[in-house]
Structures are given as structure tokens and as C-alpha cells.
Design a protein around this motif. Sequence first.
Motif, PDB file in Angstrom:
ATOM      1  N   VAL A   1       0.876  -1.165   0.000  1.00  0.00           N
ATOM      2  CA  VAL A   1       0.000   0.000   0.000  1.00  0.00           C
ATOM      3  C   VAL A   1       0.920   1.224   0.000  1.00  0.00           C
ATOM      4  CG1 VAL A   1      -1.759   1.288   1.270  1.00  0.00           C
ATOM      5  CG2 VAL A   1      -1.834  -1.215   1.224  1.00  0.00           C
ATOM      6  N   MET A   2       0.760   2.057  -1.018  1.00  0.00           N
ATOM      7  CA  MET A   2       1.636   3.214  -1.185  1.00  0.00           C
ATOM      8  C   MET A   2       0.983   4.461  -0.595  1.00  0.00           C
ATOM      9  SD  MET A   2       4.053   1.673  -2.694  1.00  0.00           S
ATOM     10  CE  MET A   2       5.096   3.001  -3.242  1.00  0.00           C
ATOM     11  N   ALA A   3       1.794   5.267   0.088  1.00  0.00           N
ATOM     12  CA  ALA A   3       1.310   6.498   0.714  1.00  0.00           C
ATOM     13  C   ALA A   3       2.407   7.547   0.685  1.00  0.00           C
ATOM     14  CB  ALA A   3       0.894   6.216   2.155  1.00  0.00           C
ATOM     15  N   GLN A   4       2.028   8.773   0.960  1.00  0.00           N
ATOM     16  CA  GLN A   4       2.973   9.880   1.094  1.00  0.00           C
ATOM     17  C   GLN A   4       2.995  10.303   2.557  1.00  0.00           C
ATOM     18  OE1 GLN A   4       4.896  11.783  -1.139  1.00  0.00           O
ATOM     19  NE2 GLN A   4       4.449  10.322  -2.770  1.00  0.00           N
TER      20      GLN A   4
ATOM     21  N   ILE B   1      -2.906   7.548  14.884  1.00  0.00           N
ATOM     22  CA  ILE B   1      -1.507   7.977  14.914  1.00  0.00           C
ATOM     23  C   ILE B   1      -1.265   8.963  13.774  1.00  0.00           C
ATOM     24  CG2 ILE B   1       0.904   7.217  14.661  1.00  0.00           C
ATOM     25  CD1 ILE B   1      -0.250   5.954  17.097  1.00  0.00           C
ATOM     26  N   GLU B   2      -0.708  10.110  14.096  1.00  0.00           N
ATOM     27  CA  GLU B   2      -0.265  11.076  13.086  1.00  0.00           C
ATOM     28  C   GLU B   2       1.154  10.665  12.686  1.00  0.00           C
ATOM     29  OE1 GLU B   2      -2.194  13.365  11.837  1.00  0.00           O
ATOM     30  OE2 GLU B   2      -3.811  13.164  13.296  1.00  0.00           O
ATOM     31  N   CYS B   3       1.307  10.056  11.513  1.00  0.00           N
ATOM     32  CA  CYS B   3       2.595   9.492  11.111  1.00  0.00           C
ATOM     33  C   CYS B   3       3.712  10.534  11.053  1.00  0.00           C
ATOM     34  CB  CYS B   3       2.463   8.772   9.777  1.00  0.00           C
ATOM     35  SG  CYS B   3       1.547   7.230   9.911  1.00  0.00           S
ATOM     36  N   ARG B   4       3.424  11.725  10.523  1.00  0.00           N
ATOM     37  CA  ARG B   4       4.479  12.741  10.449  1.00  0.00           C
ATOM     38  C   ARG B   4       5.031  13.050  11.826  1.00  0.00           C
ATOM     39  NH1 ARG B   4       1.109  17.075   7.706  1.00  0.00           N
ATOM     40  NH2 ARG B   4      -0.380  15.760   8.718  1.00  0.00           N
TER      41      ARG B   4
ATOM     42  N   TRP C   1       2.339  19.913   6.101  1.00  0.00           N
ATOM     43  CA  TRP C   1       1.682  19.140   5.059  1.00  0.00           C
ATOM     44  C   TRP C   1       0.210  18.987   5.400  1.00  0.00           C
ATOM     45  CZ3 TRP C   1       6.397  17.640   7.174  1.00  0.00           C
ATOM     46  CH2 TRP C   1       7.479  17.730   6.320  1.00  0.00           C
ATOM     47  N   SER C   2      -0.594  18.679   4.401  1.00  0.00           N
ATOM     48  CA  SER C   2      -2.013  18.439   4.663  1.00  0.00           C
ATOM     49  C   SER C   2      -2.256  16.942   4.773  1.00  0.00           C
ATOM     50  CB  SER C   2      -2.863  19.032   3.542  1.00  0.00           C
ATOM     51  OG  SER C   2      -2.548  18.404   2.318  1.00  0.00           O
ATOM     52  N   LEU C   3      -3.225  16.578   5.588  1.00  0.00           N
ATOM     53  CA  LEU C   3      -3.554  15.171   5.791  1.00  0.00           C
ATOM     54  C   LEU C   3      -4.632  14.703   4.836  1.00  0.00           C
ATOM     55  CD1 LEU C   3      -3.745  14.921   9.680  1.00  0.00           C
ATOM     56  CD2 LEU C   3      -2.099  13.788   8.200  1.00  0.00           C
ATOM     57  N   ASP C   4      -4.534  13.452   4.445  1.00  0.00           N
ATOM     58  CA  ASP C   4      -5.590  12.784   3.696  1.00  0.00           C
ATOM     59  C   ASP C   4      -6.772  12.601   4.653  1.00  0.00           C
ATOM     60  OD1 ASP C   4      -7.131  10.695   2.290  1.00  0.00           O
ATOM     61  OD2 ASP C   4      -5.346  10.458   1.061  1.00  0.00           O
TER      62      ASP C   4
ATOM     63  N   ASP D   1      -0.188  11.769   4.618  1.00  0.00           N
ATOM     64  CA  ASP D   1      -0.501  12.916   3.759  1.00  0.00           C
ATOM     65  C   ASP D   1      -1.400  12.515   2.604  1.00  0.00           C
ATOM     66  OD1 ASP D   1       1.180  14.391   5.407  1.00  0.00           O
ATOM     67  OD2 ASP D   1       2.906  14.099   4.098  1.00  0.00           O
ATOM     68  N   ALA D   2      -1.157  11.341   2.039  1.00  0.00           N
ATOM     69  CA  ALA D   2      -1.958  10.861   0.917  1.00  0.00           C
ATOM     70  C   ALA D   2      -1.801   9.352   0.808  1.00  0.00           C
ATOM     71  CB  ALA D   2      -1.524  11.515  -0.389  1.00  0.00           C
ATOM     72  N   ILE D   3      -2.871   8.697   0.431  1.00  0.00           N
ATOM     73  CA  ILE D   3      -2.831   7.274   0.126  1.00  0.00           C
ATOM     74  C   ILE D   3      -2.905   7.183  -1.386  1.00  0.00           C
ATOM     75  CG2 ILE D   3      -3.984   5.047   0.386  1.00  0.00           C
ATOM     76  CD1 ILE D   3      -5.076   6.174   3.090  1.00  0.00           C
ATOM     77  N   GLU D   4      -1.894   6.550  -1.986  1.00  0.00           N
ATOM     78  CA  GLU D   4      -1.776   6.551  -3.439  1.00  0.00           C
ATOM     79  C   GLU D   4      -2.462   5.373  -4.111  1.00  0.00           C
ATOM     80  OE1 GLU D   4       2.396   6.839  -4.269  1.00  0.00           O
ATOM     81  OE2 GLU D   4       2.460   8.955  -3.728  1.00  0.00           O
ATOM     82  N   ASP D   5      -1.976   4.169  -3.817  1.00  0.00           N
ATOM     83  CA  ASP D   5      -2.437   3.010  -4.569  1.00  0.00           C
ATOM     84  C   ASP D   5      -1.903   1.742  -3.927  1.00  0.00           C
ATOM     85  OD1 ASP D   5      -3.680   1.597  -6.577  1.00  0.00           O
ATOM     86  OD2 ASP D   5      -2.504   2.444  -8.212  1.00  0.00           O
ATOM     87  N   ILE D   6      -2.224   0.619  -4.528  1.00  0.00           N
ATOM     88  CA  ILE D   6      -1.615  -0.664  -4.180  1.00  0.00           C
ATOM     89  C   ILE D   6      -0.765  -1.064  -5.378  1.00  0.00           C
ATOM     90  CG2 ILE D   6      -2.041  -3.108  -3.726  1.00  0.00           C
ATOM     91  CD1 ILE D   6      -4.604  -2.296  -2.332  1.00  0.00           C
TER      92      ILE D   6
END
Length: 146
Positions: free
Chosen positions: A6-9, A55-58, A68-71, A89-94
Motif C-alpha cells: 500500500v503506497m502512501a505519502q 496515529i499522526e505518522c508525520r 503538510w495536509s492530511l488525507d 498525507d496521501a494514500i496513493e495506490d496498491i
Amino acid sequence: MNDLLVMAQIAGRRCAFPAHDVSSVIEVGTITPVPRAPDHISGITAMRSQALTVIECRRAIGFDPSQWSLDHRAIVVGVADYSYALRVDAIEDITTAMGEPGQVPGGFGPEWSRVAAGLIETRAGPALLINLPALIEEREGFGAAA
């Protein structure tokens, strides 16, 4: 390694979470603050009558969250019999990993070195493979570091 990821920023970096550790991606609803919780914990939220620690990952990694802005969504994972909603910040894709994780190159800083299991090449490009226990447990005082 041809595992799904799972890809994220997070904090301007592409990150990967092993899909087998992710139970779902949810829309974050109401977050109820928890008194005296560490600053990287926003509070708790619910998913199908299950309480999740948010949990706030940053902030958990050591970055200023205001940059940064959160998803509006979160990645739901389970670690040590607890469930967490990881705000990114963003969830991109799998996508699929295209090999084994390698060394994290210098220049990413001590924050990333603590939580990254390595740099992994994916079909979406290189990403930092996140070590969930290092991201969650170490910051909360669980595990070997306690």
C-alpha cells in the motif's frame, strides 16, 4: 519479493506498507482526544464498532505536522494485538514490490532511519518500506526499547 504494498505519502516521501499488515483503508470520522496521550496520538476513532488509536505518522516520525495536509483517509493496521489508524498525507495506490528492500541512502535523516526497513523498488517507483513496530511501538514505549 513480489509482495503487494500500500503506497502512501508521508512528509514528502513515498512510503510503502506491506499489504498483509493493512486490514483496510477508512474514511476518518470523529476523532475523540485522549487526555495525556503522547502528541503523535490524535485520539481514538471507530471502525465497525472497533476502537482504533489514531496515529499522526508525520509527528510519530519526528516531523512538524503543520507543513503538510492530511488525507481524509487512514491506513488501518494491527500491531501487538492493537489496531491503529495511520494518518498520512496521501494514500496513493496498491502496487507490487520489484525486489527486496535495500539500504536507505544517506540524506534521509535519523527520523526515517528509525522507521524505514529499507528502500524498495516498486512498479510506482522507489519507496521507503515502513517498519510498523518502529513507527508505532517504539514511540509509545512498547517493545524492546521500553
